[in-house]
Design a protein around this motif. Structure first.
Motif, PDB file in Angstrom:
ATOM      1  N   ARG A 125     -20.242 -24.735 -38.260  1.00 54.17           N
ATOM      2  CA  ARG A 125     -19.983 -23.541 -37.456  1.00 54.17           C
ATOM      3  C   ARG A 125     -20.836 -22.392 -37.980  1.00 54.17           C
ATOM      4  N   TYR A 199     -10.046 -24.803 -36.152  1.00 57.53           N
ATOM      5  CA  TYR A 199     -10.894 -24.362 -35.049  1.00 57.53           C
ATOM      6  C   TYR A 199     -10.920 -25.413 -33.952  1.00 57.53           C
ATOM      7  N   THR A 200     -11.104 -24.936 -32.726  1.00 52.47           N
ATOM      8  CA  THR A 200     -11.356 -25.800 -31.584  1.00 52.47           C
ATOM      9  C   THR A 200     -12.806 -25.577 -31.177  1.00 52.47           C
ATOM     10  N   ASP A 201     -13.558 -26.663 -31.026  1.00 50.82           N
ATOM     11  CA  ASP A 201     -15.007 -26.564 -30.889  1.00 50.82           C
ATOM     12  C   ASP A 201     -15.471 -26.881 -29.468  1.00 50.82           C
ATOM     13  N   SER A 203     -19.170 -26.847 -26.809  1.00 53.77           N
ATOM     14  CA  SER A 203     -20.625 -26.828 -26.695  1.00 53.77           C
ATOM     15  C   SER A 203     -20.977 -26.330 -25.297  1.00 53.77           C
ATOM     16  N   ASP A 237     -23.182 -23.652 -29.767  1.00 52.86           N
ATOM     17  CA  ASP A 237     -21.951 -24.154 -30.381  1.00 52.86           C
ATOM     18  C   ASP A 237     -20.969 -22.995 -30.527  1.00 52.86           C
ATOM     19  N   SER A 239     -16.976 -22.071 -31.710  1.00 53.71           N
ATOM     20  CA  SER A 239     -15.726 -22.483 -32.349  1.00 53.71           C
ATOM     21  C   SER A 239     -14.742 -21.322 -32.268  1.00 53.71           C
ATOM     22  N   SER A 280      -6.611 -27.678 -32.903  1.00 54.12           N
ATOM     23  CA  SER A 280      -7.734 -28.010 -33.774  1.00 54.12           C
ATOM     24  C   SER A 280      -7.988 -29.510 -33.793  1.00 54.12           C
TER      25      SER A 280
END
Length: 327
Positions: A125, A199-201, A203, A237, A239, A280
């Motif tokens: 991140r 964290y939730t990621d 793209s 990206d 997060s 997460s």
């Protein structure tokens, strides 16, 4: 043209402090013009000797980048560059400046190694310096609007300068956009800092308008305090700190649940009316380590501008990747 310089002029020309100018005169590196009757208020130094010393310094000046310049290019702290310099046996030029400091110059070969090492060990991140500028209080791709109603997004050019591109692709420095063209921010970008629960990621493809609509929404709901961003050539990206959050603004119609799920890469999102819950993709764990090993891990993580969790994660990933290649 005068045949002398003042002390301040000598300091500026040689890039030293006024105290060092005094020491240079005592060491006869430059010649002080005597004034026994104190008829002249300012101390003066002979131009010829100062110019000769400046020319000599210029000839001996290393051609590489300063640590601060390389740090700015790579979007990391100067301390991070110094830490990597200590880790390598590759050359770094040192040029004494005055009696109190040294200028470091990084040759191309060393700069390439440092760049590759930072890319290799980069956090999954982004760090805040990558997407936020504290001086102007702006964030990457933040939406601004002209007085004529035209939307402009904050960008960084190849020199890591903040600003905007006009419709004709002319670069407009941020200060000019605000003070000359009177661009105005469309929304605030700050929210209270939430406790980290993971964290939730996501793209975000750069070729989709919905990606930037989602960024606008995220900046307003979570603020820069609760997100991380890392920009790539084709995507961004993103997060976001996991947990429940009440929505202070409506979700734009273009951001359908299917679009949000399409952006999701790690974790989950539970969407309800007026509330989102971000889950997460990580699970918290604990393990015991000897104190000396823990201290070493903390030291290395700090030097690499990473949290302990991020450093351990990357080290484990690298080990697994090496083992897979050996199989």
């Amino acid at each position: 043209m005068n045949d002398w310089y003042t002390r301040q002029e000598v300091a500026d020309i040689l890039g030293i402090s006024k105290a060092t100018v005094y020491h240079y005169a005592k060491q006869k590196k430059i010649i002080k013009i005597e004034d026994p009757h104190r008829l002249i208020r300012e101390v003066r130094y002979k131009r010829e000797e100062v110019d000769t010393l400046a020319a000599e310094r210029q000839r001996n000046q290393p051609m590489g980048l300063r640590p601060s310049e390389l740090a700015k290019q790579l979007g990391v702290t100067t301390q991070r560059i110094y830490a990597l310099i200590r880790e390598t046996d590759l050359p770094v030029d040192e040029l004494p400046v005055g009696d109190e400091r040294t200028i470091y110059s990084i040759p191309d070969e060393t700069a390439v190694w440092i760049t590759q090492e930072i890319e290799r060990t980069a956090s999954v991140r982004g760090t805040r310096v990558e997407f936020y500028d504290a001086k102007f209080d702006i964030v990457l791709y933040q939406l601004f609007r002209t007085q004529q109603g035209q939307d402009m997004r904050v960008l960084r050019n190849d020199n890591q300068e903040w600003g905007f591109y006009s419709q004709s692709r002319t670069w407009i420095p941020f200060a000019n956009g605000i003070h000359i063209y009177q661009y105005e921010a469309v929304y605030p970008i700050h929210r209270p800092n939430s406790r980290v629960k993971g964290y939730t990621d996501f793209s975000l493809p750069k070729d989709l308008q919905e990606s930037f609509d989602f960024l606008d929404f995220v900046y307003q709901i979570w603020g820069i305090e609760n997100i991380r961003i890392r920009e790539h050539d084709t995507h961004i990206d993103l997060s976001i700190k996991s947990g429940e959050i009440e929505l202070s603004i409506p979700v734009p119609e273009i951001l359908t649940e299917s679009i949000i799920k399409r952006f999701l890469v790690l974790g989950d999102v539970v969407i309800k009316e007026g509330e989102w819950t971000l889950i997460s993709g990580y699970r918290r764990t604990t393990f015991d380590l000897p104190n000396n090993l823990l201290d070493k891990l903390q030291e290395i993580a700090k030097e690499k501008d990473l949290s302990m969790s991020e450093y351990v994660e990357e080290a484990v990933r690298e080990k697994f990747e090496r083992e897979e290649k050996m199989e």
